[in-house]
Design a protein around this motif. Structure first.
Motif, PDB file in Angstrom:
ATOM      1  N   UNK A 175      -2.286   8.882  -9.727  1.00  0.00           N
ATOM      2  CA  UNK A 175      -2.359   7.538  -8.874  1.00  0.00           C
ATOM      3  C   UNK A 175      -1.779   7.738  -8.056  1.00  0.00           C
ATOM      4  N   UNK A 176      -0.724   7.727  -7.889  1.00  0.00           N
ATOM      5  CA  UNK A 176       0.490   7.780  -6.384  1.00  0.00           C
ATOM      6  C   UNK A 176      -0.567   9.052  -5.908  1.00  0.00           C
ATOM      7  N   UNK A 177      -0.628  10.013  -5.738  1.00  0.00           N
ATOM      8  CA  UNK A 177      -0.758  11.113  -5.266  1.00  0.00           C
ATOM      9  C   UNK A 177      -2.355  10.735  -4.764  1.00  0.00           C
ATOM     10  N   UNK A 178      -3.589   9.586  -5.960  1.00  0.00           N
ATOM     11  CA  UNK A 178      -4.636   9.455  -5.221  1.00  0.00           C
ATOM     12  C   UNK A 178      -4.630   8.554  -3.940  1.00  0.00           C
ATOM     13  N   UNK A 179      -3.129   7.736  -4.113  1.00  0.00           N
ATOM     14  CA  UNK A 179      -3.111   6.594  -2.972  1.00  0.00           C
ATOM     15  C   UNK A 179      -2.263   7.332  -1.921  1.00  0.00           C
ATOM     16  N   UNK A 180      -1.793   8.743  -1.791  1.00  0.00           N
ATOM     17  CA  UNK A 180      -1.170   9.027  -0.817  1.00  0.00           C
ATOM     18  C   UNK A 180      -0.108   8.261  -0.363  1.00  0.00           C
ATOM     19  N   UNK A 181      -0.461   7.144   0.672  1.00  0.00           N
ATOM     20  CA  UNK A 181       0.831   6.144   1.161  1.00  0.00           C
ATOM     21  C   UNK A 181       1.565   5.552   0.453  1.00  0.00           C
ATOM     22  N   UNK A 182       1.339   5.880  -1.131  1.00  0.00           N
ATOM     23  CA  UNK A 182       3.030   5.142  -2.165  1.00  0.00           C
ATOM     24  C   UNK A 182       2.891   5.792  -3.456  1.00  0.00           C
ATOM     25  N   UNK A 183       3.760   5.031  -3.368  1.00  0.00           N
ATOM     26  CA  UNK A 183       4.521   6.808  -4.315  1.00  0.00           C
ATOM     27  C   UNK A 183       4.659   6.115  -5.644  1.00  0.00           C
ATOM     28  N   UNK A 184       5.693   5.901  -6.933  1.00  0.00           N
ATOM     29  CA  UNK A 184       5.181   5.606  -8.411  1.00  0.00           C
ATOM     30  C   UNK A 184       5.573   4.273  -8.598  1.00  0.00           C
ATOM     31  N   UNK A 185       7.007   4.138  -7.830  1.00  0.00           N
ATOM     32  CA  UNK A 185       7.110   3.018  -8.473  1.00  0.00           C
ATOM     33  C   UNK A 185       6.103   1.693  -7.724  1.00  0.00           C
ATOM     34  N   UNK A 186       5.697   2.093  -6.471  1.00  0.00           N
ATOM     35  CA  UNK A 186       5.329   0.969  -5.960  1.00  0.00           C
ATOM     36  C   UNK A 186       3.945   0.897  -6.279  1.00  0.00           C
TER      37      UNK A 186
END
Length: 71
Positions: free
Chosen positions: A32-43
């Protein structure tokens, strides 16, 4: 002294994408973080958990409104 918590800002589009990705991939936060690009796993994890809490509070009080969830 109150400590302020900084919550990462997600756009309405990112929130909709986050919800869609969780539906599609479950809680594969790395994907999911990869797909959102601007967010990391924790966020991603934290934002989704806050959304769920907000949804549950809203369900207990009123008819759910997507604008309430997003804002």
């Amino acid at each position: 002294m109150h400590r302020q918590h900084h919550h990462p800002i997600l756009t309405e589009s990112e929130i909709r994408s986050l919800i869609s990705y969780v539906i599609e991939f479950g809680v594969d936060w790395e994907q999911i973080a990869i797909l959102l690009r601007s967010k990391n796993v924790s966020e991603c994890k934290k934002k989704y958990r806050r959304l769920i809490k907000k949804i549950n509070r809203k369900r207990n009080h009123h008819k759910m409104d997507i604008n309430y969830i997003i804002n």
